[in-house]
Design a protein around this motif. Structure first.
Motif, PDB file in Angstrom:
ATOM      1  N   ALA A 136       0.821  -1.209   0.000  1.00 10.88           N
ATOM      2  CA  ALA A 136       0.000   0.000   0.000  1.00 10.88           C
ATOM      3  C   ALA A 136       0.858   1.264   0.000  1.00 10.88           C
ATOM      4  CB  ALA A 136      -0.931  -0.013   1.219  1.00 10.88           C
ATOM      5  N   SER A 137       1.884   1.284   0.829  1.00  9.85           N
ATOM      6  CA  SER A 137       2.702   2.493   0.967  1.00  9.85           C
ATOM      7  C   SER A 137       3.587   2.727  -0.251  1.00  9.85           C
ATOM      8  CB  SER A 137       3.581   2.393   2.222  1.00  9.85           C
ATOM      9  OG  SER A 137       2.792   2.348   3.391  1.00  9.85           O
ATOM     10  N   LEU A 138       4.238   1.672  -0.745  1.00  8.12           N
ATOM     11  CA  LEU A 138       5.216   1.849  -1.812  1.00  8.12           C
ATOM     12  C   LEU A 138       4.582   1.968  -3.191  1.00  8.12           C
ATOM     13  CD1 LEU A 138       8.004  -0.551  -0.497  1.00  8.12           C
ATOM     14  CD2 LEU A 138       7.845   1.951  -0.273  1.00  8.12           C
ATOM     15  N   SER A 139       3.319   1.638  -3.300  1.00  9.67           N
ATOM     16  CA  SER A 139       2.641   1.811  -4.588  1.00  9.67           C
ATOM     17  C   SER A 139       2.325   3.279  -4.859  1.00  9.67           C
ATOM     18  CB  SER A 139       1.340   0.999  -4.615  1.00  9.67           C
ATOM     19  OG  SER A 139       0.414   1.516  -3.666  1.00  9.67           O
ATOM     20  N   LYS A 140       2.413   4.125  -3.822  1.00  6.67           N
ATOM     21  CA  LYS A 140       2.015   5.529  -3.967  1.00  6.67           C
ATOM     22  C   LYS A 140       3.190   6.499  -3.960  1.00  6.67           C
ATOM     23  CE  LYS A 140      -1.235   4.531  -0.608  1.00  6.67           C
ATOM     24  NZ  LYS A 140      -2.115   4.943   0.495  1.00  6.67           N
ATOM     25  N   VAL A 141       4.406   5.985  -3.856  1.00  7.56           N
ATOM     26  CA  VAL A 141       5.556   6.889  -3.748  1.00  7.56           C
ATOM     27  C   VAL A 141       5.848   7.579  -5.081  1.00  7.56           C
ATOM     28  CG1 VAL A 141       6.608   5.675  -1.810  1.00  7.56           C
ATOM     29  CG2 VAL A 141       7.140   4.942  -4.149  1.00  7.56           C
ATOM     30  N   LYS A 142       6.526   8.737  -5.008  1.00  7.17           N
ATOM     31  CA  LYS A 142       6.785   9.548  -6.200  1.00  7.17           C
ATOM     32  C   LYS A 142       7.859   8.942  -7.096  1.00  7.17           C
ATOM     33  CE  LYS A 142       5.638  13.930  -3.914  1.00  7.17           C
ATOM     34  NZ  LYS A 142       6.180  15.247  -3.462  1.00  7.17           N
ATOM     35  N   ARG A 143       8.870   8.327  -6.494  1.00  7.13           N
ATOM     36  CA  ARG A 143       9.957   7.744  -7.261  1.00  7.13           C
ATOM     37  C   ARG A 143      10.101   6.283  -6.883  1.00  7.13           C
ATOM     38  NH1 ARG A 143      14.468  11.237  -6.687  1.00  7.13           N
ATOM     39  NH2 ARG A 143      15.659   9.605  -7.732  1.00  7.13           N
ATOM     40  N   LYS A 144      10.758   5.515  -7.711  1.00  8.81           N
ATOM     41  CA  LYS A 144      10.842   4.075  -7.488  1.00  8.81           C
ATOM     42  C   LYS A 144      12.270   3.570  -7.258  1.00  8.81           C
ATOM     43  CE  LYS A 144       6.426   3.212  -8.040  1.00  8.81           C
ATOM     44  NZ  LYS A 144       5.595   2.682  -6.945  1.00  8.81           N
ATOM     45  N   ASP A 145      13.264   4.422  -7.366  1.00  6.63           N
ATOM     46  CA  ASP A 145      14.638   3.964  -7.200  1.00  6.63           C
ATOM     47  C   ASP A 145      15.239   4.509  -5.910  1.00  6.63           C
ATOM     48  OD1 ASP A 145      15.521   6.721  -8.011  1.00  6.63           O
ATOM     49  OD2 ASP A 145      14.798   6.031  -9.951  1.00  6.63           O
ATOM     50  N   PHE A 146      16.053   3.694  -5.275  1.00  4.39           N
ATOM     51  CA  PHE A 146      16.727   4.131  -4.050  1.00  4.39           C
ATOM     52  C   PHE A 146      18.166   3.632  -4.064  1.00  4.39           C
ATOM     53  CE2 PHE A 146      14.834   0.033  -3.198  1.00  4.39           C
ATOM     54  CZ  PHE A 146      15.737  -0.662  -2.389  1.00  4.39           C
ATOM     55  N   ILE A 147      19.061   4.451  -3.530  1.00  3.79           N
ATOM     56  CA  ILE A 147      20.486   4.123  -3.487  1.00  3.79           C
ATOM     57  C   ILE A 147      20.814   3.565  -2.109  1.00  3.79           C
ATOM     58  CG2 ILE A 147      22.835   5.034  -3.592  1.00  3.79           C
ATOM     59  CD1 ILE A 147      21.848   7.154  -5.535  1.00  3.79           C
ATOM     60  N   THR A 148      21.435   2.402  -2.107  1.00  3.26           N
ATOM     61  CA  THR A 148      21.807   1.768  -0.847  1.00  3.26           C
ATOM     62  C   THR A 148      23.256   1.313  -0.898  1.00  3.26           C
ATOM     63  OG1 THR A 148      21.181   0.039   0.736  1.00  3.26           O
ATOM     64  CG2 THR A 148      21.027  -0.512  -1.590  1.00  3.26           C
ATOM     65  N   GLN A 149      23.864   1.244   0.263  1.00  2.75           N
ATOM     66  CA  GLN A 149      25.291   0.981   0.330  1.00  2.75           C
ATOM     67  C   GLN A 149      25.664  -0.413  -0.152  1.00  2.75           C
ATOM     68  OE1 GLN A 149      27.297   2.795   3.593  1.00  2.75           O
ATOM     69  NE2 GLN A 149      28.633   1.040   3.947  1.00  2.75           N
ATOM     70  N   HIS A 150      24.796  -1.404   0.124  1.00  2.47           N
ATOM     71  CA  HIS A 150      25.135  -2.778  -0.284  1.00  2.47           C
ATOM     72  C   HIS A 150      23.904  -3.448  -0.857  1.00  2.47           C
ATOM     73  CE1 HIS A 150      24.366  -6.191   2.857  1.00  2.47           C
ATOM     74  NE2 HIS A 150      24.705  -6.878   1.788  1.00  2.47           N
ATOM     75  N   ALA A 151      24.119  -4.326  -1.807  1.00  9.41           N
ATOM     76  CA  ALA A 151      23.028  -4.873  -2.622  1.00  9.41           C
ATOM     77  C   ALA A 151      22.234  -5.944  -1.879  1.00  9.41           C
ATOM     78  CB  ALA A 151      23.588  -5.446  -3.921  1.00  9.41           C
ATOM     79  N   ALA A 152      21.562  -5.530  -0.793  1.00  5.42           N
ATOM     80  CA  ALA A 152      20.827  -6.489   0.032  1.00  5.42           C
ATOM     81  C   ALA A 152      19.328  -6.476  -0.221  1.00  5.42           C
ATOM     82  CB  ALA A 152      21.090  -6.199   1.518  1.00  5.42           C
ATOM     83  N   PHE A 153      18.834  -5.524  -1.015  1.00  5.92           N
ATOM     84  CA  PHE A 153      17.394  -5.294  -1.056  1.00  5.92           C
ATOM     85  C   PHE A 153      16.748  -5.615  -2.404  1.00  5.92           C
ATOM     86  CE2 PHE A 153      19.265  -2.732   2.263  1.00  5.92           C
ATOM     87  CZ  PHE A 153      18.439  -3.001   3.349  1.00  5.92           C
ATOM     88  N   ALA A 154      17.359  -6.515  -3.157  1.00  3.05           N
ATOM     89  CA  ALA A 154      16.818  -6.841  -4.477  1.00  3.05           C
ATOM     90  C   ALA A 154      15.453  -7.524  -4.391  1.00  3.05           C
ATOM     91  CB  ALA A 154      17.795  -7.730  -5.243  1.00  3.05           C
ATOM     92  N   TYR A 155      15.267  -8.424  -3.400  1.00  2.00           N
ATOM     93  CA  TYR A 155      13.971  -9.107  -3.269  1.00  2.00           C
ATOM     94  C   TYR A 155      12.889  -8.130  -2.825  1.00  2.00           C
ATOM     95  CZ  TYR A 155      16.643 -13.426  -3.674  1.00  2.00           C
ATOM     96  OH  TYR A 155      17.467 -14.425  -4.136  1.00  2.00           O
TER      97      TYR A 155
END
Length: 340
Positions: free
Chosen positions: A221-240
């Motif tokens: 519900a929350s992430l379907s309404k956000v303005k942008r879809k990309d986020f920068i993170t320090q390590h590639a842990a959030f692909a799933y």
């Protein structure tokens, strides 16, 4: 994470084999059930609490929720310790040998698991790979080297069979959707080990999965309404997490949280951030935030925490934090950053 096979510098394999033989001869701890094992299938007969050892925090949390008061659940990787490069000591091998069940994530987090399997043998605890059956995402070469921004969540899905663990992304627990499968796998293993309490394990698993389903619904519900879809993170842990909720992870470095990105990778991230007006660079607990802060300073952005839940800090443990509460904090941080 360092996905390469490691040699055990903490204890030679021959010593582990000798230890496991000695411990097997001494028998299990009197406070734990005594399973009989046949091809990794066991059943308890004493009616006492099961003794379960888990690899790192999420496995401890999921197992404890399913087992309830029917088991004593221990974790091998201590609070505040980054699990990717952790390796077991002689004392840890003793804990595993004495256990009725060993629960681990799989996919390469526990680089030591294959040697442990060989050491414990058929007479050891029931081994439970919690990620079994989940389609593991293959990490790209860019993720390993930290040289390409914006393509982590687009990695092809592939089943674990037939692939070297070194090419897989194991961070399935960071998606509330995938975590439900891990919980069910643990439930199945417990009912196999202790069929007399099948109803109890199902009740506990159902209750916890209801929490995870609520969390999953909040993310959707929350992430379907956000303005942008990309986020920068320090390590590639959030692909799933990114894949399951329609986002794009842009990792500075690869699967290892301690990997140092190349100068070229840093330059590409800075260019991406400037072109897309990124205002938040995420770093994480348990490892240095220097790289994220360097990029944030370069582009005039701020930093924030996105917790990969690879282990809770002592402060988080003292505050009563758990998987669900930390994942809600992650959601709030993502929602804020993606609406800037």
């Amino acid at each position: 994470m360092n996905m390469k096979k490691k040699s055990w510098v903490t204890l030679p394999l021959i010593a582990l084999l000798s230890m496991s033989t000695l411990l097997a001869a001494c028998g299990n701890n009197s406070n734990s059930a005594s399973p009989t094992t046949d091809g990794n299938t066991a059943s308890t007969t004493t009616g006492k609490k099961l003794h379960i050892v888990t690899s790192f925090y999420p496995m401890q949390e999921f197992t404890s929720k399913v087992a309830g008061d029917l088991a004593d659940v221990q974790v091998l990787v201590p609070a505040g310790t980054e699990p990717h490069d952790w390796e077991p000591t002689a004392q840890d091998i003793a804990k595993m040998t004495d256990a009725d069940m060993l629960v681990y994530n799989g996919g390469g987090v526990e680089s030591w698991i294959d040697q442990v399997k060989d050491t414990l043998g058929d007479s050891g605890p029931k081994l439970v790979e919690a990620s079994q059956g989940i389609q593991m995402m293959e990490s790209t070469e860019e993720e390993h080297e930290g040289e390409e921004a914006g393509h982590a969540e687009e990695a092809d899905h592939a089943t674990e069979e037939g692939h070297d663990h070194g090419s897989l992304d194991p961070h399935v627990w960071l998606s509330p959707l995938q975590a439900q499968t891990e919980v069910r796998n643990i439930e199945t293993a417990l009912t196999t080990l202790d069929p007399d309490h099948t109803a109890d394990y199902k009740k506990n698993a159902d209750a916890y999965i209801a929490e995870l389903q609520k969390l999953d619904a909040e993310y959707k519900a929350s992430l379907s309404k956000v303005k942008r879809k990309d986020f920068i993170t320090q390590h590639a842990a959030f692909a799933y997490l990114a894949h399951d909720y329609g986002l794009t992870q842009v990792p500075i470095a690869g699967l290892s949280p301690e990997q140092e990105p190349s100068a070229e990778a840093m330059a590409k991230i800075v260019d991406f951030a400037k072109q897309n007006d990124v205002k938040t660079i995420f770093f994480e607990t348990l490892v240095s935030s220097n790289v994220a802060k360097t990029i944030a300073d370069e582009i005039g952005a701020k930093t924030d925490v996105l917790n990969p839940l690879e282990g809770l800090t002592s402060a988080e443990t003292s505050a009563g934090e758990n998987y669900v509460s930390v994942m809600r904090t992650n959601l709030a941080a993502l929602e804020k950053a993606l609406n800037e």
